[in-house]
Design a protein around this motif. Structure first.
Motif, PDB file in Angstrom:
ATOM      1  N   VAL A  22      79.256  55.161  27.446  1.00 50.75           N
ATOM      2  CA  VAL A  22      78.114  56.031  27.214  1.00 50.75           C
ATOM      3  C   VAL A  22      77.156  55.296  26.287  1.00 50.75           C
ATOM      4  O   VAL A  22      77.577  54.453  25.478  1.00 50.75           O
ATOM      5  CB  VAL A  22      78.512  57.387  26.603  1.00 50.75           C
ATOM      6  N   GLY A  23      75.873  55.598  26.403  1.00 51.09           N
ATOM      7  CA  GLY A  23      74.944  54.859  25.569  1.00 51.09           C
ATOM      8  C   GLY A  23      73.562  55.467  25.489  1.00 51.09           C
ATOM      9  O   GLY A  23      73.203  56.384  26.236  1.00 51.09           O
ATOM     10  N   LEU A  24      72.785  54.932  24.554  1.00 51.22           N
ATOM     11  CA  LEU A  24      71.387  55.268  24.357  1.00 51.22           C
ATOM     12  C   LEU A  24      70.582  53.972  24.387  1.00 51.22           C
ATOM     13  O   LEU A  24      71.042  52.938  23.878  1.00 51.22           O
ATOM     14  CB  LEU A  24      71.168  55.953  23.004  1.00 51.22           C
ATOM     15  N   PHE A  25      69.386  54.050  24.960  1.00 49.32           N
ATOM     16  CA  PHE A  25      68.539  52.857  25.040  1.00 49.32           C
ATOM     17  C   PHE A  25      67.105  53.254  24.735  1.00 49.32           C
ATOM     18  O   PHE A  25      66.602  54.271  25.226  1.00 49.32           O
ATOM     19  CB  PHE A  25      68.617  52.234  26.434  1.00 49.32           C
ATOM     20  N   GLY A  26      66.436  52.456  23.903  1.00 47.92           N
ATOM     21  CA  GLY A  26      65.022  52.656  23.610  1.00 47.92           C
ATOM     22  C   GLY A  26      64.277  51.340  23.755  1.00 47.92           C
ATOM     23  O   GLY A  26      64.804  50.266  23.449  1.00 47.92           O
ATOM     24  N   PHE A  27      63.035  51.433  24.207  1.00 48.41           N
ATOM     25  CA  PHE A  27      62.265  50.228  24.499  1.00 48.41           C
ATOM     26  C   PHE A  27      60.794  50.496  24.227  1.00 48.41           C
ATOM     27  O   PHE A  27      60.266  51.568  24.552  1.00 48.41           O
ATOM     28  CB  PHE A  27      62.461  49.836  25.966  1.00 48.41           C
ATOM     29  N   LYS A  28      60.127  49.527  23.608  1.00 50.44           N
ATOM     30  CA  LYS A  28      58.686  49.628  23.350  1.00 50.44           C
ATOM     31  C   LYS A  28      58.053  48.280  23.624  1.00 50.44           C
ATOM     32  O   LYS A  28      58.581  47.243  23.225  1.00 50.44           O
ATOM     33  CB  LYS A  28      58.423  50.044  21.904  1.00 50.44           C
ATOM     34  N   GLN A  29      56.889  48.292  24.281  1.00 54.26           N
ATOM     35  CA  GLN A  29      56.236  47.056  24.686  1.00 54.26           C
ATOM     36  C   GLN A  29      54.726  47.183  24.531  1.00 54.26           C
ATOM     37  O   GLN A  29      54.150  48.254  24.749  1.00 54.26           O
ATOM     38  CB  GLN A  29      56.582  46.761  26.145  1.00 54.26           C
ATOM     39  N   ARG A  30      54.103  46.079  24.132  1.00 51.46           N
ATOM     40  CA  ARG A  30      52.639  46.011  24.097  1.00 51.46           C
ATOM     41  C   ARG A  30      52.223  44.661  24.664  1.00 51.46           C
ATOM     42  O   ARG A  30      52.756  43.612  24.283  1.00 51.46           O
ATOM     43  CB  ARG A  30      52.122  46.148  22.671  1.00 51.46           C
ATOM     44  N   ILE A  31      51.267  44.689  25.589  1.00 55.44           N
ATOM     45  CA  ILE A  31      50.734  43.466  26.184  1.00 55.44           C
ATOM     46  C   ILE A  31      49.219  43.485  26.048  1.00 55.44           C
ATOM     47  O   ILE A  31      48.566  44.472  26.416  1.00 55.44           O
ATOM     48  CB  ILE A  31      51.115  43.338  27.673  1.00 55.44           C
ATOM     49  N   ASP A  32      48.657  42.418  25.507  1.00 54.03           N
ATOM     50  CA  ASP A  32      47.210  42.252  25.409  1.00 54.03           C
ATOM     51  C   ASP A  32      46.789  41.042  26.242  1.00 54.03           C
ATOM     52  O   ASP A  32      47.421  39.980  26.160  1.00 54.03           O
ATOM     53  CB  ASP A  32      46.790  42.048  23.959  1.00 54.03           C
ATOM     54  N   THR A  33      45.740  41.206  27.022  1.00 54.36           N
ATOM     55  CA  THR A  33      45.289  40.138  27.920  1.00 54.36           C
ATOM     56  C   THR A  33      43.775  39.974  27.810  1.00 54.36           C
ATOM     57  O   THR A  33      43.046  40.972  27.710  1.00 54.36           O
ATOM     58  CB  THR A  33      45.669  40.461  29.374  1.00 54.36           C
ATOM     59  N   GLN A  34      43.344  38.721  27.827  1.00 52.64           N
ATOM     60  CA  GLN A  34      41.919  38.409  27.765  1.00 52.64           C
ATOM     61  C   GLN A  34      41.603  37.468  28.935  1.00 52.64           C
ATOM     62  O   GLN A  34      41.963  36.293  28.900  1.00 52.64           O
ATOM     63  CB  GLN A  34      41.552  37.729  26.439  1.00 52.64           C
ATOM     64  N   GLY A  35      40.974  37.999  29.953  1.00 59.58           N
ATOM     65  CA  GLY A  35      40.746  37.213  31.167  1.00 59.58           C
ATOM     66  C   GLY A  35      39.326  36.707  31.277  1.00 59.58           C
ATOM     67  O   GLY A  35      38.376  37.362  30.840  1.00 59.58           O
ATOM     68  N   THR A  36      39.189  35.535  31.873  1.00 60.38           N
ATOM     69  CA  THR A  36      37.865  34.966  32.140  1.00 60.38           C
ATOM     70  C   THR A  36      37.870  34.337  33.524  1.00 60.38           C
ATOM     71  O   THR A  36      38.768  33.564  33.858  1.00 60.38           O
ATOM     72  CB  THR A  36      37.504  33.878  31.112  1.00 60.38           C
ATOM     73  N   GLU A  37      36.875  34.684  34.320  1.00 61.79           N
ATOM     74  CA  GLU A  37      36.683  34.025  35.605  1.00 61.79           C
ATOM     75  C   GLU A  37      35.195  33.747  35.772  1.00 61.79           C
ATOM     76  O   GLU A  37      34.368  34.619  35.524  1.00 61.79           O
ATOM     77  CB  GLU A  37      37.219  34.875  36.756  1.00 61.79           C
ATOM     78  N   GLN A  38      34.880  32.508  36.185  1.00 63.02           N
ATOM     79  CA  GLN A  38      33.483  32.080  36.226  1.00 63.02           C
ATOM     80  C   GLN A  38      33.175  31.381  37.540  1.00 63.02           C
ATOM     81  O   GLN A  38      33.995  30.612  38.056  1.00 63.02           O
ATOM     82  CB  GLN A  38      33.207  31.138  35.051  1.00 63.02           C
ATOM     83  N   GLN A  39      31.989  31.655  38.066  1.00 67.70           N
ATOM     84  CA  GLN A  39      31.542  31.028  39.298  1.00 67.70           C
ATOM     85  C   GLN A  39      30.901  29.669  39.000  1.00 67.70           C
ATOM     86  O   GLN A  39      30.232  29.481  37.970  1.00 67.70           O
ATOM     87  CB  GLN A  39      30.527  31.912  40.006  1.00 67.70           C
ATOM     88  N   GLY A  40      31.118  28.716  39.909  1.00 65.22           N
ATOM     89  CA  GLY A  40      30.594  27.373  39.727  1.00 65.22           C
ATOM     90  C   GLY A  40      29.349  27.109  40.561  1.00 65.22           C
ATOM     91  O   GLY A  40      28.852  27.979  41.285  1.00 65.22           O
ATOM     92  N   GLU A  41      28.879  25.883  40.526  1.00 63.28           N
ATOM     93  CA  GLU A  41      27.622  25.525  41.180  1.00 63.28           C
ATOM     94  C   GLU A  41      27.728  25.512  42.704  1.00 63.28           C
ATOM     95  O   GLU A  41      26.712  25.548  43.407  1.00 63.28           O
ATOM     96  CB  GLU A  41      27.134  24.172  40.669  1.00 63.28           C
ATOM     97  N   ASP A  42      28.945  25.455  43.247  1.00 65.90           N
ATOM     98  CA  ASP A  42      29.113  25.473  44.701  1.00 65.90           C
ATOM     99  C   ASP A  42      29.379  26.872  45.240  1.00 65.90           C
ATOM    100  O   ASP A  42      29.562  27.052  46.450  1.00 65.90           O
ATOM    101  CB  ASP A  42      30.277  24.557  45.106  1.00 65.90           C
ATOM    102  N   ALA A  43      29.422  27.866  44.355  1.00 63.60           N
ATOM    103  CA  ALA A  43      29.838  29.212  44.765  1.00 63.60           C
ATOM    104  C   ALA A  43      28.843  29.836  45.741  1.00 63.60           C
ATOM    105  O   ALA A  43      29.255  30.479  46.719  1.00 63.60           O
ATOM    106  CB  ALA A  43      30.010  30.098  43.535  1.00 63.60           C
ATOM    107  N   ALA A  44      27.549  29.679  45.486  1.00 63.74           N
ATOM    108  CA  ALA A  44      26.561  30.348  46.344  1.00 63.74           C
ATOM    109  C   ALA A  44      26.662  29.879  47.786  1.00 63.74           C
ATOM    110  O   ALA A  44      26.718  30.681  48.720  1.00 63.74           O
ATOM    111  CB  ALA A  44      25.154  30.105  45.793  1.00 63.74           C
ATOM    112  N   GLN A  45      26.702  28.560  47.980  1.00 63.34           N
ATOM    113  CA  GLN A  45      26.757  28.037  49.345  1.00 63.34           C
ATOM    114  C   GLN A  45      28.074  28.389  50.012  1.00 63.34           C
ATOM    115  O   GLN A  45      28.147  28.540  51.229  1.00 63.34           O
ATOM    116  CB  GLN A  45      26.543  26.522  49.329  1.00 63.34           C
ATOM    117  N   TRP A  46      29.138  28.517  49.226  1.00 61.20           N
ATOM    118  CA  TRP A  46      30.450  28.819  49.793  1.00 61.20           C
ATOM    119  C   TRP A  46      30.616  30.302  50.101  1.00 61.20           C
ATOM    120  O   TRP A  46      31.199  30.673  51.115  1.00 61.20           O
ATOM    121  CB  TRP A  46      31.538  28.360  48.817  1.00 61.20           C
ATOM    122  N   SER A  47      30.088  31.161  49.225  1.00 56.12           N
ATOM    123  CA  SER A  47      30.397  32.589  49.308  1.00 56.12           C
ATOM    124  C   SER A  47      29.341  33.414  50.013  1.00 56.12           C
ATOM    125  O   SER A  47      29.620  34.536  50.449  1.00 56.12           O
ATOM    126  CB  SER A  47      30.605  33.159  47.895  1.00 56.12           C
TER     127      SER A  47
END
Length: 818
Positions: A385-410
């Motif tokens: 028999v047992g007890l279980f406790g859990f706590k979690q925190r995740i922080d994320t900082q994302g960056t996505e950037q278009q390049g000089e070929d993006a217009a002709q490609w997309s």
């Protein structure tokens, strides 16, 4: 409140528990899941049911691999371990995007979201590792690995719908001992390991272990003129054992591991036709920009990725494990804190063009866990028999950037020089900056009873009551090349300017704060019968679940381009599992043969859905209607004599979407103008440029991704006693190998992402004796070309990129122990 509970529970556990050892330390295991005496006279002891018992007494499908076997076969992490366990599937494009599945179930295949849980629990010395990234690190001073197949929700928690991986490390000893190992090989492979253990006093013992691995990459980047996808791992673990009496012990552990490789790049594999207009597909776009890939043969191992690559990865933590014999049972407390820091850089367009010039999602995680267990054993009744406790925190900082070929490609091409597609500044510098966090709290009460009705018949019910709460936050801010924030609404929001049609077609600002909670009740029922002394038959039914999910990488858009907030949360998976098995030993217990048949039905299966465009949605979770996995597994091992041992394991797995009517379409049915929302989806023109594309696809009846129907592993070793250089020992020759049949590498199976089956063979030969082992090895001895993973490039251009498997590698290892 849960955080306070975890802290107070840990402190209370340390203060109220006083003096009695749990049990004698387990004997060293031998190999894959068999209770038998090996040439070294060892018996396999496992803790699969949170108590020590021989593997053949456990009425569940379990594979056990000894630490020495892991090292001898070169399987130095969970990714490589699948070569020894046929029903284990591990696929990774980088440490974060790693799928660890058993029987085809576990983690949604594709881009990983922090908002869902894995279905295969990974435990190291009873501590739950909530993120799959831990699977990519080197095994550090491992005693044995137990792969538990099938739902383990009663004893191993809410998110073990497919199974659990239970890793046990070597523990501190009161007898002084040590070991050292050095390996060198081609590709500048170097690996060093060392461990030392011994007493500090009559009641205190300590152990420390370190490991370091480096290897040149296997893929050459002609742009950076460097080999990429290298290995660069370092790990250290320290343990302190306080044992004042035979009835009481405290083990304090701390570990830290880091990786800093230039990883994880892809190479060109193939091009498939989509429903985009022909002039907007890969070959036409590449020709228009004068782009030529360095090689169209992936096994030339050439790429030309132009963005920075990094897979910086740090994992570590501390734990306190307390064991105290209390009356007829044992009380165990496990208190732990763990962290994970992830610093990636990727080339998300998979080409040498600057389409996506920057893509990264660094994150930081902290988790706290506390478990109390009481184990009771008697002649007729055992229970936990047992007890279980859990706590979690995740922080994320994302960056996505278009390049000089993006217009002709997309954008749609045009001969007009004033057309936005011909002006690099249309998209160059457009940046999506994402800020997100996740808070997850969980608490559970669990128990499992074994009632020995007769000497032969045992009935084993188990239950678990679980509460989960998740809350998240996601904000995407989109800025142009001048750093101005843009809006994609009719009227620009305060502090922003109105974005262009082209900009908003790539990135749209978005904000969401999903939150949800759920109670779940898990139970299982096992009946096992000892047909004869060495024959155990069992049957199991399990009702399990995987907890709710929230979408943390942005939400999909509706047909009118508005945000679909209904997709913020994902329902829990509901699992019904059936299994029967037979465990046998014969030839005076020198041979073991185990057979298992299973069926798992999942309702509301949590699947990964990938958006077709760059950055509109990186990938989000949705519920498939029904999924079914069924199959048969067989394990055989024989210790013919002190001179010869062999094993063979096999699995047939049939895993399908039984009902998934609104799945994302594969690339051959994507990229064209959408069919009318009211129209019946038309799938009759796959790969026809300019054809209308279904808004979603019914993939009911198709195979789950990442699953080979057939998988086998085998191995054998023969030795001869000799005296060499005045040393008595054995000269030995070993061989091991594995085979996997074809499988599909896209969330919605595609004709372009079919991965061919392959077979790998490894050999080793050496001389070992008391306290030493010297051997040479060759892995992938026949230099087989094979694919580890395929990825569909965003944009529906038809480009398929991939990661090729390791070529033939060879080297030598020296091991000493005292």
């Amino acid at each position: 409140m849960i955080a306070r509970f975890l802290l107070l529970a840990g402190v209370a556990g340390a203060s109220i528990i006083t003096p009695s050892a749990f049990a004698q330390e387990p004997a060293q295991p031998n190999a894959d899941g068999a209770e038998q005496t090996s040439p070294r006279g060892e018996v396999i002891v496992v803790t699969a049911r949170r108590r020590q018992e021989t593997a053949q007494e456990v009425p569940l499908a379990i594979s056990v691999v000894k630490g020495d076997s892991i090292e001898a076969t070169g399987n130095f992490n969970i990714v490589k371990l699948q070569q020894l366990a046929p029903t284990l599937q591990v696929y990774t494009t980088n440490p974060r995007n790693t799928s660890v599945n058993i029987r085809g179930l576990g983690v949604p295949f594709g881009l990983t979201s922090d908002g869902f849980e894995q279905g295969v629990g990974i435990y190291v010395d009873d501590v739950y590792n909530s993120r799959v990234a831990a699977a990519t690190f080197d095994f550090l001073d491992v005693n044995q690995v137990e792969v538990l197949r099938g739902p383990q929700g009663t004893l191993y928690g809410k998110n073990t719908t497919a199974g659990a991986i239970n890793i046990t490390t070597n523990q501190p000893t009161f007898d002084f001992e040590g070991r050292a190992e050095l390996t060198v090989g081609n590709l500048n492979y170097k690996q060093a390991k060392a461990a030392i253990s011994g007493p500090l006093s009559e009641t205190v013992a300590a152990r420390i272990a370190v490991a370091a691995t480096t290897r040149r990459g296997t893929l050459y980047n002609v742009t950076s003129q460097r080999w990429i996808n290298e290995q660069d791992n370092l790990g250290i673990r320290g343990q302190l054992l306080f044992k004042p009496t035979e009835d009481f012990s405290i083990t304090l552990s701390g570990d830290y591991s880091k990786q800093d490789p230039e990883c994880c790049g892809t190479t060109f594999v193939r091009v498939g036709k989509t429903q985009r207009p022909l002039n907007r597909q890969y070959d036409a776009l590449a020709a228009a920009q004068g782009y030529v890939v360095p090689s169209r043969n992936p096994y030339d191992r050439l790429t030309d990725l132009d963005s920075n690559l990094n897979a910086g990865n740090k994992i570590g933590g501390v734990s306190a494990k307390i064991k105290w014999d209390v009356g007829p049972g044992t009380l165990t407390s496990v208190t732990a804190w763990r962290f994970w820091d992830w610093k990636p850089e990727n080339d998300r367009d998979f080409t040498g063009l600057s389409i996506v010039s920057r893509s990264q999602n660094p994150s930081q995680q902290d988790q706290y866990s506390q478990e109390f267990r009481y184990n009771y054993e008697s002649k007729d009744i055992d229970f936990v028999v047992g007890l279980f406790g859990f706590k979690q925190r995740i922080d994320t900082q994302g960056t996505e950037q278009q390049g000089e070929d993006a217009a002709q490609w997309s954008l749609a091409p045009s001969t007009d020089p004033t057309n936005p597609a011909n002006i690099p500044a249309t998209l160059a510098g457009l940046t999506a900056s994402n800020t997100q966090y996740l808070k997850a709290d969980s608490a559970a009460l669990f128990g499992q009873l074994s009632w020995k009705v007769t000497d032969a018949l045992t009935i084993q019910p188990g239950v678990r009551l679980n509460y989960d709460k998740k809350s998240g936050y996601y904000q995407r801010v989109v800025t142009n090349a001048q750093g101005q924030a843009i809006s994609c609404t009719t009227v620009a929001a305060p502090g922003t300017i109105k974005g262009t049609t082209q900009q908003c077609g790539v990135y749209q600002p978005q904000i969401s704060a999903p939150s949800d909670s759920a109670w779940n009740f898990t139970y299982d029922f096992n009946v096992n019968y000892k047909v004869a002394r060495d024959v155990l038959a069992y049957a199991t039914y399990a009702k399990s679940f995987k907890t709710l999910g929230i979408n943390q990488n942005g939400l999909p858009l509706n047909a009118d381009n508005s945000v679909n907030y209904d997709a913020s949360t994902v329902k829990p998976e509901s699992v019904n599992h059936y299994e029967i098995g037979l465990k046998t030993q014969f030839l005076d217990r020198r041979a073991t043969f185990n057979l298992t048949a299973f069926r798992t039905d999942i309702k509301n299966f949590q699947a990964t859905v990938n958006g077709g465009q760059f950055g509109t949605v990186r990938g989000y979770l949705a519920n498939a209607g029904k999924v079914r996995s069924q199959g048969i597994e067989a394990d055989f091992k024989i210790v013919a004599s002190d001179r010869f041992t062999a094993y063979a394991n096999g699995a047939y797995t049939d895993a399908k979407y039984k009902k998934f009517v609104d799945a994302p379409c594969p690339p051959e049915l994507s990229g064209g103008t959408y069919q009318a929302a009211s129209a019946t989806p038309d799938y009759s023109q796959p790969g026809v440029p300019g054809a209308l594309s279904p808004r979603q696809c019914d993939i009911s009846g198709q195979d789950l991704p990442g699953v080979s129907k057939w998988a086998f592993s085998y191995g054998a070793e023969y030795n001869i006693p000799v005296t060499l250089l005045a040393k008595e020992g054995q000269i030995y020759l070993g061989v091991d190998g594995n085979y996997r049949s074809h499988w599909n590498s896209n969330a919605s199976p595609s004709i372009y992402t079919e991965v061919k089956g392959y077979a790998l063979t490894n050999v080793r030969a050496g001389f070992r004796g008391e306290g030493f082992d010297v051997f040479g090895w060759v892995r992938n001895a026949f230099d087989v070309n094979y694919i580890e993973n395929l990825q569909v490039a965003p944009g529906n251009t038809g480009l398929i990129a991939g990661q090729v498997g390791d070529p033939q590698t060879w080297g030598g290892t020296i091991k000493f122990s005292f």
